[in-house]
Design a protein around this motif. Sequence first.
Motif, PDB file in Angstrom:
ATOM      1  N   MET A  63     -11.399   8.801  -1.908  1.00 46.59           N
ATOM      2  CA  MET A  63     -10.589   8.002  -0.990  1.00 46.59           C
ATOM      3  C   MET A  63     -10.247   8.813   0.259  1.00 46.59           C
ATOM      4  N   TYR A  64      -9.897  10.082   0.052  1.00 50.32           N
ATOM      5  CA  TYR A  64      -9.585  10.976   1.177  1.00 50.32           C
ATOM      6  C   TYR A  64     -10.752  11.030   2.160  1.00 50.32           C
ATOM      7  N   HIS A  65     -11.975  11.039   1.637  1.00 46.80           N
ATOM      8  CA  HIS A  65     -13.160  11.085   2.502  1.00 46.80           C
ATOM      9  C   HIS A  65     -13.603   9.695   2.969  1.00 46.80           C
ATOM     10  N   MET A  66     -12.838   8.667   2.590  1.00 38.85           N
ATOM     11  CA  MET A  66     -13.019   7.295   3.101  1.00 38.85           C
ATOM     12  C   MET A  66     -14.219   6.557   2.501  1.00 38.85           C
ATOM     13  N   ASN A 110     -17.950  -5.015 -11.946  1.00 39.66           N
ATOM     14  CA  ASN A 110     -18.393  -5.113 -10.545  1.00 39.66           C
ATOM     15  C   ASN A 110     -17.574  -4.242  -9.597  1.00 39.66           C
ATOM     16  N   CYS A 111     -16.635  -3.471 -10.141  1.00 36.75           N
ATOM     17  CA  CYS A 111     -15.742  -2.656  -9.302  1.00 36.75           C
ATOM     18  C   CYS A 111     -16.128  -1.180  -9.388  1.00 36.75           C
ATOM     19  N   PHE A 112     -16.377  -0.574  -8.261  1.00 36.52           N
ATOM     20  CA  PHE A 112     -16.672   0.863  -8.202  1.00 36.52           C
ATOM     21  C   PHE A 112     -15.365   1.586  -7.895  1.00 36.52           C
ATOM     22  N   GLU A 113     -14.850   2.296  -8.896  1.00 37.17           N
ATOM     23  CA  GLU A 113     -13.576   3.005  -8.747  1.00 37.17           C
ATOM     24  C   GLU A 113     -13.822   4.362  -8.084  1.00 37.17           C
ATOM     25  N   ILE A 114     -13.156   4.584  -6.973  1.00 37.10           N
ATOM     26  CA  ILE A 114     -13.311   5.882  -6.302  1.00 37.10           C
ATOM     27  C   ILE A 114     -12.123   6.796  -6.641  1.00 37.10           C
ATOM     28  N   THR A 115     -12.385   8.087  -6.655  1.00 36.22           N
ATOM     29  CA  THR A 115     -11.368   9.083  -6.985  1.00 36.22           C
ATOM     30  C   THR A 115     -10.471   9.335  -5.773  1.00 36.22           C
ATOM     31  N   GLN A 116      -9.415  10.096  -5.994  1.00 34.34           N
ATOM     32  CA  GLN A 116      -8.522  10.452  -4.887  1.00 34.34           C
ATOM     33  C   GLN A 116      -9.284  11.226  -3.804  1.00 34.34           C
ATOM     34  N   GLU A 117     -10.155  12.130  -4.240  1.00 33.20           N
ATOM     35  CA  GLU A 117     -10.953  12.912  -3.284  1.00 33.20           C
ATOM     36  C   GLU A 117     -11.879  11.994  -2.486  1.00 33.20           C
ATOM     37  N   ASN A 133      -2.116   8.640   1.116  1.00 35.27           N
ATOM     38  CA  ASN A 133      -1.845   7.660   2.157  1.00 35.27           C
ATOM     39  C   ASN A 133      -3.003   6.676   2.305  1.00 35.27           C
ATOM     40  N   ALA A 134      -2.713   5.387   2.103  1.00 36.44           N
ATOM     41  CA  ALA A 134      -3.692   4.332   2.403  1.00 36.44           C
ATOM     42  C   ALA A 134      -3.301   3.739   3.755  1.00 36.44           C
ATOM     43  N   LEU A 135      -3.921   4.246   4.801  1.00 35.27           N
ATOM     44  CA  LEU A 135      -3.553   3.841   6.164  1.00 35.27           C
ATOM     45  C   LEU A 135      -3.712   2.340   6.349  1.00 35.27           C
ATOM     46  N   HIS A 136      -4.824   1.808   5.852  1.00 36.29           N
ATOM     47  CA  HIS A 136      -5.090   0.365   5.886  1.00 36.29           C
ATOM     48  C   HIS A 136      -5.646  -0.065   4.521  1.00 36.29           C
ATOM     49  N   LEU A 137      -5.753  -1.360   4.312  1.00 40.34           N
ATOM     50  CA  LEU A 137      -6.338  -1.859   3.071  1.00 40.34           C
ATOM     51  C   LEU A 137      -7.764  -1.350   2.885  1.00 40.34           C
ATOM     52  N   ASP A 138      -8.529  -1.245   3.997  1.00 34.68           N
ATOM     53  CA  ASP A 138      -9.919  -0.795   3.856  1.00 34.68           C
ATOM     54  C   ASP A 138     -10.043   0.702   3.561  1.00 34.68           C
ATOM     55  N   CYS A 139      -8.898   1.388   3.460  1.00 33.47           N
ATOM     56  CA  CYS A 139      -8.918   2.788   3.027  1.00 33.47           C
ATOM     57  C   CYS A 139      -8.860   2.915   1.512  1.00 33.47           C
ATOM     58  N   CYS A 140      -8.624   1.777   0.820  1.00 30.60           N
ATOM     59  CA  CYS A 140      -8.588   1.853  -0.651  1.00 30.60           C
ATOM     60  C   CYS A 140      -9.295   0.675  -1.327  1.00 30.60           C
ATOM     61  N   PHE A 141      -9.918  -0.204  -0.527  1.00 39.29           N
ATOM     62  CA  PHE A 141     -10.585  -1.370  -1.115  1.00 39.29           C
ATOM     63  C   PHE A 141     -11.532  -1.989  -0.088  1.00 39.29           C
ATOM     64  N   LEU A 159       0.817  -1.223   0.000  1.00 38.61           N
ATOM     65  CA  LEU A 159       0.000   0.000   0.000  1.00 38.61           C
ATOM     66  C   LEU A 159       0.848   1.269   0.000  1.00 38.61           C
ATOM     67  N   ARG A 160       0.293   2.308  -0.604  1.00 39.20           N
ATOM     68  CA  ARG A 160       0.979   3.596  -0.662  1.00 39.20           C
ATOM     69  C   ARG A 160       0.911   4.285   0.712  1.00 39.20           C
ATOM     70  N   LYS A 161       2.045   4.744   1.209  1.00 41.05           N
ATOM     71  CA  LYS A 161       2.117   5.382   2.525  1.00 41.05           C
ATOM     72  C   LYS A 161       2.698   6.787   2.407  1.00 41.05           C
ATOM     73  N   ASP A 162       2.139   7.716   3.178  1.00 38.18           N
ATOM     74  CA  ASP A 162       2.689   9.062   3.242  1.00 38.18           C
ATOM     75  C   ASP A 162       2.388   9.631   4.626  1.00 38.18           C
ATOM     76  N   ASN A 163       3.429   9.961   5.366  1.00 35.54           N
ATOM     77  CA  ASN A 163       3.246  10.447   6.741  1.00 35.54           C
ATOM     78  C   ASN A 163       2.553  11.805   6.804  1.00 35.54           C
ATOM     79  N   LEU A 164       2.635  12.580   5.718  1.00 33.74           N
ATOM     80  CA  LEU A 164       2.163  13.963   5.780  1.00 33.74           C
ATOM     81  C   LEU A 164       0.991  14.290   4.865  1.00 33.74           C
ATOM     82  N   ASP A 165       0.813  13.556   3.770  1.00 37.24           N
ATOM     83  CA  ASP A 165      -0.234  13.895   2.802  1.00 37.24           C
ATOM     84  C   ASP A 165      -1.355  12.852   2.828  1.00 37.24           C
ATOM     85  N   PRO A 166      -2.514  13.186   3.436  1.00 34.47           N
ATOM     86  CA  PRO A 166      -3.598  12.211   3.538  1.00 34.47           C
ATOM     87  C   PRO A 166      -4.202  11.826   2.185  1.00 34.47           C
TER      88      PRO A 166
END
Length: 306
Positions: free
Chosen positions: A246-249, A237-244, A197-205, A187-194
């Motif tokens: 994903m930021y809003h979870m 069957n996959c709903f692709e979410i945008t970066q925005e 940053n995919a904190l956990h798998l459920d933050c992007c899937f 997963l992509r990690k970034d300490n400063l830019d939310p």
Amino acid sequence: MKKINLHVTDETSRLRSVVLGIARGAGPTPAVEEAYDPKSRAHIIAGTYPSNDDMVNEMDAVALVFEKYDVQVFRPMQIPNCNQIFTRDIGFVIDAIFVKANILPDREEEIEAIQYIVDQIETHQVMRPPEEVHIEGGDVMLHGDYIFVGTYRGEDYPDYIIARTNVQAVEWLEVTFPHKKVVSFDLRKDNLDPYKNALHLDCCFQPVGKDKCIIHRNGFLQEEEYQFLIDLFGRKNCFEITQEEMYHMNSNIFSIAPDVVISEKNFTRLNVWLRSHGITVEEVPYAEISKQEGLLRCSTLPLIRD
């Protein structure tokens, strides 16, 4: 005392029993250096960190939905001045085994707060990985024969407070659950830019319904691992979410059944898509809690599904 008969094999089967976090007594707004993730840090700096009262109201709305669907709800024992919202971090169930997570040491008392629940599970059904295995429930996702695991494989793993599940955890799951296919995702990690940053798998899937999923391509560092999920579920069957989104979870909703989900009321595009596939969407306000880079799946720990 009647024992809890654990059973969880996927993310969407009819929910019967769950641990829902609590927001009461979460304490004052943390200092910037106490933030565990970039989104909380940004809101602390901006002065927009959520109030206890707002978070309590949001969690009460979720509790009411569980009541409506006759789901048994446990809550952690309250610890003064401790954020106990995100129960998914501290434990998870695989089949009939309760795994106590090895989380950030500062949060160990959160596990103690659910010990009265763990005490209602047969001793042989409770396990804790060895100390070198770092793992949190947000990175562990069940899908029938599969265990999907979010991890971070970079050599700079120790530099990331937002890298919560290590490679040793993937190996431990493979050994401990040999009948499952364990598939890990870098997963992509970034300490400063939310936004990066995919904190956990459920933050992007997350799987939803019987055969669908919500996914964010840029949460995955390896294109072929993202593609594995697209191929498994089928692109339609996959709903692709945008970066925005994903930021809003948007990927962090929670399923009560294959045809019932709890979702944030502002997830307009997602909620329309879910309803178009015959899924009932129970909308709740959760935008304040989402400021801590966690949402509905993060604050629930399922114990029994059909």
